[in-house]
Enzyme design. Structure first.
Site, PDB file in Angstrom:
ATOM      1  N   VAL A 412      13.298 -32.817   8.343  1.00 56.40           N
ATOM      2  CA  VAL A 412      14.524 -33.260   7.706  1.00 56.40           C
ATOM      3  C   VAL A 412      14.208 -33.830   6.333  1.00 56.40           C
ATOM      4  O   VAL A 412      13.085 -34.248   6.050  1.00 56.40           O
ATOM      5  CB  VAL A 412      15.229 -34.327   8.579  1.00 56.40           C
ATOM      6  CG1 VAL A 412      15.674 -33.735   9.901  1.00 56.40           C
ATOM      7  CG2 VAL A 412      14.320 -35.531   8.832  1.00 56.40           C
ATOM      8  N   CYS A 413      15.213 -33.824   5.464  1.00 51.25           N
ATOM      9  CA  CYS A 413      15.022 -34.373   4.125  1.00 51.25           C
ATOM     10  C   CYS A 413      14.702 -35.850   4.204  1.00 51.25           C
ATOM     11  O   CYS A 413      15.257 -36.551   5.048  1.00 51.25           O
ATOM     12  CB  CYS A 413      16.273 -34.157   3.287  1.00 51.25           C
ATOM     13  SG  CYS A 413      16.341 -32.545   2.515  1.00 51.25           S
TER      14      CYS A 413
END
Length: 476
Positions: A412-413
């Site tokens: 995930v970012c």
């Protein structure tokens, strides 16, 4: 009339999704990269909002009820919310629109956010919420405290924001930045454009909401709590303009992601799921205490120049910084991509932050045929001896001499960018790094970082739904 909330929410969802508009990322970038470029997008929202609300207020179209400043609740709530959005991977509005992109981790965070916000507003934690807010200064807005017109503040922030936006646009125009070759309807909105549209939506929201008896504008926390409360109790008072706004946001983001090939169900591993649970719970508690999230406080209250809004944002920023220091770090050790084929349309991430299975059954990064066992040694021909190369990060696969692959599918970012930075530090000028990722925000953040750091992009492509591959060449 409340259906206008659903329509405006859908438009907002489209804009947020197409603009990759994430306040968490804007604040996080300051701590991780030292750049204020994306924060200007939030200032654009505030500036447009401030001018619009000043006009509506001065002409008598709306009459806002200004929130008072309760220091303990706002400070503690802001810090908790800032920590929570780092764990959840997005702020309140970001969690709603990323749910529309198919991120199951965001679904988990969203449910827990709704549960804790409802508990704080209507349930067993309401007493705690009231106790924390019992110390109230009575202060509302800075213009009122100084006895001046809010127009002075609205015009001042508009001028400062315009100057900052011009600075960064000119700076970016001087740097080569490669984007995906896509049809016009698939191209993302520039974040500054998205910010201006969100500001306009916020101005329109207030009179539409007020017409239904809800004297407020954009908001996420109370509507999220109301959505869960209505779903479990059928209390008609909880089905209102704000409830339909957040549901519309989810619908709009889903439509935008589906239409542009950016929707796919993405299932997190246990570690990321646990982070989503805690992040969502902290978001609901923090936003309730602070009297708003990065929308209620960060876009609406700031545009009214309330003490509560601006001080809450300071402590949300500090919470994000602390969370980034605690939890956003490149992984250690080697990472070998798995080869198991996922179910159609989904994939699991056995090592969410340690890079799990690729999104497609066929690994998009295929090493060319060549002699085995070359490792990190330069291949010699003829009478030229083999010269050793410095050790390259164990996170990558060696495809050929000076050409490496980094698999961040499932991360995930901002972890695709964090890992790319970490690996690039171990490469030599001219080396190629092929990065596979499925984080939508990374389609902008990775090329932007490459341009800022003097690396070039030799290839950038989309591999199926919500999967991308970018090839970077390290600069000298």
């Amino acid at each position: 009339m409340i259906v206008s909330g659903l329509i405006l929410g859908a438009v907002l969802g489209v804009v947020l999704q197409r603009g990759r508009f994430c306040v968490t990322g804007m604040l996080r970038d300051i701590w991780l990269s030292g750049t204020y470029r994306n924060l200007v997008a939030l200032l654009i929202v505030i500036a447009v909002h401030a001018v619009g609300l000043a006009a509506l207020t001065s002409t008598g179209v709306i009459a806002p009820d200004y929130s008072t400043f309760a220091p303990a609740a706002v400070i503690v709530g802001g810090l908790i919310f800032g920590l929570g959005i780092i764990l959840a991977g997005g702020c309140a509005s970001g969690t709603w629109y990323r749910s529309g992109e198919g991120l199951v981790g965001s679904w988990i965070a969203l449910v827990m956010y709704a549960v804790s916000a409802a508990a704080m507003k209507y349930g067993p934690l309401a007493g705690f919420d009231s106790w924390m807010k019992s110390w109230d200064t009575g202060l509302t807005t800075v213009p009122e405290a100084l006895g001046v017109s809010p127009w002075w503040f609205a015009l001042a922030i508009a001028l400062v924001t315009a100057a900052l936006a011009r600075h960064f646009l000119l700076q970016d125009a001087a740097k080569p930045k490669v984007t995906l070759n896509q049809p016009w309807y698939k191209k993302p909105l520039h974040m500054y454009t998205a910010g201006a549209i969100v500001g306009v939506i916020g101005v329109i929201a207030w009179p539409l909401s007020a017409a239904t008896g809800r004297n407020s504008g954009l908001g996420i926390t109370t509507p999220t709590a109301d959505t869960l409360t209505y779903a479990t109790t059928a209390d008609p008072a909880r089905l209102n303009w704000g409830t339909l706004l957040v549901l519309g946001l989810l619908v709009g983001s889903f439509i935008a992601a589906k239409a542009t090939g950016e929707f796919r169900v993405r299932v997190p591993d246990a570690k990321t799921s646990v982070r989503s649970v805690w992040g969502g719970l902290m978001m609901g508690v923090g936003a309730s205490l602070a009297g708003g999230c990065t929308v209620g406080n960060g876009m609406v209250e700031t545009s009214l120049f309330s003490f509560k809004g601006w001080i809450a944002m300071v402590f949300i920023f500090l919470g994000v910084g602390l969370g980034a220091k605690l939890w956003i770090k490149p992984k250690s050790g080697s990472a070998t991509p798995t080869t198991a084929a996922p179910a159609a349309g989904t994939y699991s991430t056995p090592q969410s932050l340690d890079h799990g299975a690729p999104a497609n059954p066929v690994d998009p990064i295929t090493p060319p045929a060549g002699p085995a066992g070359t490792g990190n040694l330069a291949v010699a021909t003829g009478l030229i001896s083999m010269a050793p190369r410095p050790k390259v990060s164990e996170k990558v696969r060696t495809l050929s001499e000076g050409r490496y692959a980094l698999d961040t599918m499932g991360a995930v970012c901002p972890f695709p960018l964090v890992e790319a930075k970490d690996v690039m530090n171990t490469l030599q000028p001219g080396d190629e790094l092929i990065i596979a990722f499925d984080c939508t925000q990374a389609t902008d953040s990775i090329p932007q970082w490459a341009a800022d750091d003097g690396h070039s992009v030799s290839d950038f492509r989309q591999n199926g739904d919500a999967g991308w591959e970018v090839t970077l060449v390290k600069g000298g």
